[in-house]
Design a protein around this motif. Structure first.
Motif, PDB file in Angstrom:
ATOM      1  N   ARG A   1      -7.801 -11.639   3.580  1.00  0.00           N
ATOM      2  CA  ARG A   1      -7.700 -10.704   2.463  1.00  0.00           C
ATOM      3  C   ARG A   1      -6.928 -11.360   1.313  1.00  0.00           C
ATOM      4  O   ARG A   1      -5.936 -12.040   1.546  1.00  0.00           O
ATOM      5  N   GLN A   2      -7.360 -11.044   0.089  1.00  0.00           N
ATOM      6  CA  GLN A   2      -6.688 -11.550  -1.105  1.00  0.00           C
ATOM      7  C   GLN A   2      -6.401 -10.380  -2.043  1.00  0.00           C
ATOM      8  O   GLN A   2      -7.256  -9.518  -2.252  1.00  0.00           O
ATOM      9  N   TYR A   3      -5.179 -10.359  -2.604  1.00  0.00           N
ATOM     10  CA  TYR A   3      -4.741  -9.250  -3.449  1.00  0.00           C
ATOM     11  C   TYR A   3      -4.284  -9.771  -4.808  1.00  0.00           C
ATOM     12  O   TYR A   3      -3.667 -10.840  -4.904  1.00  0.00           O
TER      13      TYR A   3
ATOM     14  N   GLY B   1      -9.767   4.647   3.043  1.00  0.00           N
ATOM     15  CA  GLY B   1     -10.302   4.721   1.686  1.00  0.00           C
ATOM     16  C   GLY B   1      -9.293   5.078   0.612  1.00  0.00           C
ATOM     17  O   GLY B   1      -9.678   5.401  -0.508  1.00  0.00           O
ATOM     18  N   LEU B   2      -8.009   5.020   0.939  1.00  0.00           N
ATOM     19  CA  LEU B   2      -6.980   5.292  -0.069  1.00  0.00           C
ATOM     20  C   LEU B   2      -6.807   4.096  -0.998  1.00  0.00           C
ATOM     21  O   LEU B   2      -6.498   4.243  -2.174  1.00  0.00           O
ATOM     22  N   PHE B   3      -7.030   2.940  -0.443  1.00  0.00           N
ATOM     23  CA  PHE B   3      -6.860   1.678  -1.155  1.00  0.00           C
ATOM     24  C   PHE B   3      -8.154   0.886  -0.965  1.00  0.00           C
ATOM     25  O   PHE B   3      -8.702   0.852   0.137  1.00  0.00           O
ATOM     26  N   PRO B   4      -8.667   0.261  -2.026  1.00  0.00           N
ATOM     27  CA  PRO B   4      -9.958  -0.436  -1.893  1.00  0.00           C
ATOM     28  C   PRO B   4      -9.879  -1.626  -0.937  1.00  0.00           C
ATOM     29  O   PRO B   4      -8.837  -2.261  -0.797  1.00  0.00           O
ATOM     30  N   GLN B   5     -10.989  -1.897  -0.291  1.00  0.00           N
ATOM     31  CA  GLN B   5     -11.070  -3.069   0.585  1.00  0.00           C
ATOM     32  C   GLN B   5     -10.757  -4.318  -0.235  1.00  0.00           C
ATOM     33  O   GLN B   5     -11.245  -4.467  -1.354  1.00  0.00           O
TER      34      GLN B   5
ATOM     35  N   LEU C   1      -0.326  -0.577  -4.592  1.00  0.00           N
ATOM     36  CA  LEU C   1       0.421  -0.420  -3.331  1.00  0.00           C
ATOM     37  C   LEU C   1       1.833   0.090  -3.588  1.00  0.00           C
ATOM     38  O   LEU C   1       2.337   0.932  -2.839  1.00  0.00           O
ATOM     39  N   ARG C   2       2.470  -0.387  -4.638  1.00  0.00           N
ATOM     40  CA  ARG C   2       3.816   0.105  -4.984  1.00  0.00           C
ATOM     41  C   ARG C   2       3.770   1.590  -5.342  1.00  0.00           C
ATOM     42  O   ARG C   2       4.666   2.352  -4.984  1.00  0.00           O
TER      43      ARG C   2
ATOM     44  N   ALA D   1       5.649  -8.112  -1.386  1.00  0.00           N
ATOM     45  CA  ALA D   1       5.761  -7.796  -2.807  1.00  0.00           C
ATOM     46  C   ALA D   1       5.709  -6.289  -3.083  1.00  0.00           C
ATOM     47  O   ALA D   1       6.311  -5.813  -4.044  1.00  0.00           O
ATOM     48  N   SER D   2       5.005  -5.547  -2.239  1.00  0.00           N
ATOM     49  CA  SER D   2       4.814  -4.118  -2.493  1.00  0.00           C
ATOM     50  C   SER D   2       5.750  -3.214  -1.704  1.00  0.00           C
ATOM     51  O   SER D   2       5.925  -2.048  -2.055  1.00  0.00           O
TER      52      SER D   2
END
Length: 152
Positions: free
Chosen positions: A37-39, A24-28, A47-48, A9-10
């Motif tokens: 993992r769930q988004y 650490g650019l994107f949260p866990q 992410l986009r 999707a991204s």
């Protein structure tokens, strides 16, 4: 969404998503009881955003700053513009470096006879000490100049 779906999707690979999380650019991501993992849609949007910034050549630190600005609804746009202008300046410097490399290679290719003999100014130039290479590169960068006498 799981990581594979989030990646699709991204436009960011699952490997890169994990990397962005680790630096650490994107949260866990939240995890299911099974550890998957769930988004959410919001995270896909982030992410986009990261992908778009990477496509424009921003560094991870610059993206970190851009993300902070994006998420701050009170930000002055001049801060975003300044960051983008600094990146343009970096790209201009890289472009000049690449143009100089290209000019040097064009000069060396012009000077190489490309025949069956082992003599080759390209190989000779690569084997020169750095100081000699810098002098040769400066003389090779003059437009239309192809003095092959020094194997520049």
């Amino acid at each position: 969404m799981n990581i594979g779906q989030a990646a699709q999707a991204s436009g960011v690979s699952a490997k890169m998503i994990r990397h962005y999380e680790s630096v650490g650019l994107f949260p866990q991501a939240r995890r299911t009881d099974a550890g998957y993992r769930q988004y959410t849609d919001k995270e896909i949007g982030t992410l986009r955003f990261i992908r778009s910034a990477r496509d424009l050549g921003f560094s991870l630190e610059q993206i970190r700053a851009l993300l902070g600005l994006w998420q701050d609804q009170q930000r002055p746009s001049r801060d975003v513009k300044a960051l983008a202008q600094a990146h343009i300046d970096e790209l201009d410097a890289k472009l000049r470096e690449m143009q100089a490399m290209k000019a040097t290679l064009e000069h060396l290719v012009h000077c190489c006879s490309g025949d069956d003999r082992p003599d080759c100014p390209i190989i000779d130039r690569l084997a020169q000490p750095p100081a000699s290479r810098a002098k040769a590169a400066a003389s090779a960068s003059a437009p239309g100049q192809h003095d092959c006498s020094e194997n520049a």
